[in-house]
Write a protein that holds these residues in place. Sequence first.
Motif, mmCIF file in Angstrom:
data_model
loop_
_atom_site.group_PDB
_atom_site.id
_atom_site.type_symbol
_atom_site.label_atom_id
_atom_site.label_comp_id
_atom_site.label_asym_id
_atom_site.label_seq_id
_atom_site.Cartn_x
_atom_site.Cartn_y
_atom_site.Cartn_z
ATOM 1 N N HIS A 236 103.160 -37.779 -23.301
ATOM 2 C CA HIS A 236 102.564 -36.705 -24.111
ATOM 3 C C HIS A 236 102.279 -35.920 -22.916
ATOM 4 C CE1 HIS A 236 103.624 -38.109 -28.148
ATOM 5 N NE2 HIS A 236 103.445 -38.701 -27.986
ATOM 6 N N PHE A 237 101.802 -36.129 -21.962
ATOM 7 C CA PHE A 237 101.524 -35.220 -20.414
ATOM 8 C C PHE A 237 102.475 -34.635 -19.113
ATOM 9 C CE2 PHE A 237 98.977 -39.184 -20.026
ATOM 10 C CZ PHE A 237 99.700 -39.499 -18.067
ATOM 11 N N GLY A 238 103.289 -35.420 -19.462
ATOM 12 C CA GLY A 238 104.318 -36.112 -18.202
ATOM 13 C C GLY A 238 104.787 -34.327 -17.284
ATOM 14 N N TRP A 239 104.857 -33.239 -18.355
ATOM 15 C CA TRP A 239 105.499 -31.832 -17.690
ATOM 16 C C TRP A 239 103.840 -31.190 -17.987
ATOM 17 C CZ3 TRP A 239 109.118 -31.263 -15.109
ATOM 18 C CH2 TRP A 239 110.616 -31.821 -14.899
ATOM 19 N N SER A 240 102.578 -31.125 -17.544
ATOM 20 C CA SER A 240 101.498 -30.789 -17.731
ATOM 21 C C SER A 240 101.502 -29.899 -16.724
ATOM 22 C CB SER A 240 100.303 -31.740 -18.186
ATOM 23 O OG SER A 240 100.102 -31.397 -19.223
ATOM 24 N N VAL A 241 101.740 -30.967 -15.263
ATOM 25 C CA VAL A 241 101.736 -30.675 -13.545
ATOM 26 C C VAL A 241 102.691 -31.141 -13.520
ATOM 27 C CG1 VAL A 241 99.067 -30.800 -14.104
ATOM 28 C CG2 VAL A 241 100.488 -32.223 -12.708
ATOM 29 N N GLY A 242 102.899 -30.750 -12.078
ATOM 30 C CA GLY A 242 103.839 -30.830 -11.620
ATOM 31 C C GLY A 242 103.444 -31.843 -9.963
ATOM 32 N N PRO A 243 104.905 -32.442 -9.533
ATOM 33 C CA PRO A 243 104.951 -33.151 -8.085
ATOM 34 C C PRO A 243 103.308 -33.106 -7.364
ATOM 35 C CG PRO A 243 106.968 -32.460 -8.375
ATOM 36 C CD PRO A 243 105.794 -31.699 -9.515
ATOM 37 N N ASP A 244 102.972 -31.912 -7.569
ATOM 38 C CA ASP A 244 101.617 -31.599 -6.459
ATOM 39 C C ASP A 244 100.736 -31.727 -7.352
ATOM 40 O OD1 ASP A 244 102.379 -29.213 -7.416
ATOM 41 O OD2 ASP A 244 102.437 -28.281 -5.375
ATOM 42 N N GLY A 245 100.862 -31.408 -8.851
ATOM 43 C CA GLY A 245 99.238 -31.828 -9.107
ATOM 44 C C GLY A 245 99.118 -29.952 -9.618
ATOM 45 N N THR A 246 100.039 -28.865 -10.085
ATOM 46 C CA THR A 246 100.015 -27.831 -9.702
ATOM 47 C C THR A 246 100.736 -27.584 -11.115
ATOM 48 O OG1 THR A 246 100.590 -26.762 -7.499
ATOM 49 C CG2 THR A 246 101.242 -25.135 -9.411
ATOM 50 N N PRO A 247 99.349 -27.026 -12.423
ATOM 51 C CA PRO A 247 100.133 -26.835 -13.246
ATOM 52 C C PRO A 247 101.381 -25.845 -13.597
ATOM 53 C CG PRO A 247 97.824 -26.361 -13.089
ATOM 54 C CD PRO A 247 98.031 -26.259 -11.914
ATOM 55 N N MET A 248 101.745 -26.671 -14.613
ATOM 56 C CA MET A 248 103.778 -26.454 -14.899
ATOM 57 C C MET A 248 103.281 -24.862 -15.242
ATOM 58 S SD MET A 248 106.126 -28.278 -13.445
ATOM 59 C CE MET A 248 107.135 -27.950 -15.020
ATOM 60 N N PHE A 249 101.929 -24.276 -16.361
ATOM 61 C CA PHE A 249 101.613 -23.199 -17.102
ATOM 62 C C PHE A 249 100.722 -22.246 -16.475
ATOM 63 C CE2 PHE A 249 103.600 -26.986 -19.595
ATOM 64 C CZ PHE A 249 105.100 -26.142 -19.639
ATOM 65 N N PRO A 250 100.634 -21.859 -15.623
ATOM 66 C CA PRO A 250 100.211 -21.399 -14.788
ATOM 67 C C PRO A 250 98.870 -20.479 -15.802
ATOM 68 C CG PRO A 250 101.441 -20.316 -14.655
ATOM 69 C CD PRO A 250 102.213 -21.120 -15.702
ATOM 70 N N ASN A 251 99.142 -19.727 -16.544
ATOM 71 C CA ASN A 251 98.588 -19.014 -17.558
ATOM 72 C C ASN A 251 97.997 -19.205 -18.769
ATOM 73 O OD1 ASN A 251 99.158 -16.974 -15.513
ATOM 74 N ND2 ASN A 251 101.377 -16.960 -16.895
ATOM 75 N N ALA A 252 97.864 -20.962 -19.086
ATOM 76 C CA ALA A 252 97.698 -21.374 -19.925
ATOM 77 C C ALA A 252 96.183 -22.459 -20.601
ATOM 78 C CB ALA A 252 98.891 -22.343 -21.145
ATOM 79 N N ARG A 253 95.838 -22.316 -21.147
ATOM 80 C CA ARG A 253 95.095 -23.352 -21.086
ATOM 81 C C ARG A 253 95.571 -24.381 -21.851
ATOM 82 N NH1 ARG A 253 91.184 -22.125 -27.004
ATOM 83 N NH2 ARG A 253 93.035 -20.837 -28.014
ATOM 84 N N TYR A 254 94.655 -25.663 -21.471
ATOM 85 C CA TYR A 254 95.201 -26.961 -22.025
ATOM 86 C C TYR A 254 94.225 -27.750 -23.428
ATOM 87 C CZ TYR A 254 99.250 -27.046 -18.606
ATOM 88 O OH TYR A 254 100.233 -26.815 -17.836
#
Length: 337
Positions: free
Chosen positions: A185-203
């Motif tokens: 349920h959280f697999g695409w929350s960040v990229g391989p380097d830990g950078t958030p996949m959704f840069p303008n979102a609050r999680y």
Amino acid sequence: MRETAGRFDRRGFLLTATAVTVAGSVGVGRAASAAERAGVAGSDPVGVNGAESTVAGSGRARRLVAGTRTVGGFEVVPLLDAAGPFFLGRQQAFPEATAADWEAARVVDPAAFGPGDSWHLDFRCFVVRGPQAGVTLVDTGVGPADSPAADWAPTPGRLPAELDRAGIDPADVDTVVLTHLHEDHFGWSVGPDGTPMFPNARYVVQRTEVAALPSGDQARAYAVDPLRATGQLDEVDGAVRLVTAGRRRSGWIGVVPTPGHTPGHQSVVVDGGRARVIVTGDVLVHAVQLVNPEVGYAFEADPEAARRTRRWLLRESRGRRTALATAHLNHPWTHLP
């Protein structure tokens, strides 16, 4: 800014309910009657868009995706990140289920039943979008090939391609709701380097869920810590209204605690005024829990709390024309009469 949404009881459960028109049938013959006796009335309701089309607008073309449901001023879009067999047989995963339970469940979700005791499931996320209401993503799936879910789930997932197909740029997502912090349920929350996949979102995640993570849990290192470092982790307490529709339309998107599967599990309510969808997360993992909410799942943190939550969810939804949006059934929509 967050507001408390609707009426909630002291446990945080939603008390008020509005309606969404859903119609469907379970099938015919003896198998259908088993599901009907269990009270499950359909899985492919009328009113869901059956084809894809493009809507003109600014930026990336906004596309209506097959299976999209309209709820007031909102669109709720199912996005399939992955699909495949579970690593346990269904009787091991749901040891309390009886032969009658499986008979009824097979009618509701026949695609879940593979050869022998095997169990096939989808791994689904949902997007909610509407005029002047931004883009909300519910869960981020199993993730890329090297995500934590790769140990047991079918990876890589395809959520980025699914978002593109819907005409959604990751930068346009302003809210990500994580129903809970299991790997699928959280697999695409960040990229391989830990950078958030959704840069303008609050999680958005329940504070209880984060606090319950054991030391060394993958969710903390993979998702929680990187999101906290960028200031994008939004820990909430209880039932919260996240998004309201534009001035000319009523409706809201909110979260409500649905504990049991995990301590801080939450579900998402999309209330369009005269229509409502509940995105259930893992309150319902298999159709056998729809036909018999007393059936526990082997990986529930608190089985009795999970049963109470399922009973509440099905009672809250039954007879109120509410559509349930599920993550793991082999169809996105379910209606209880």
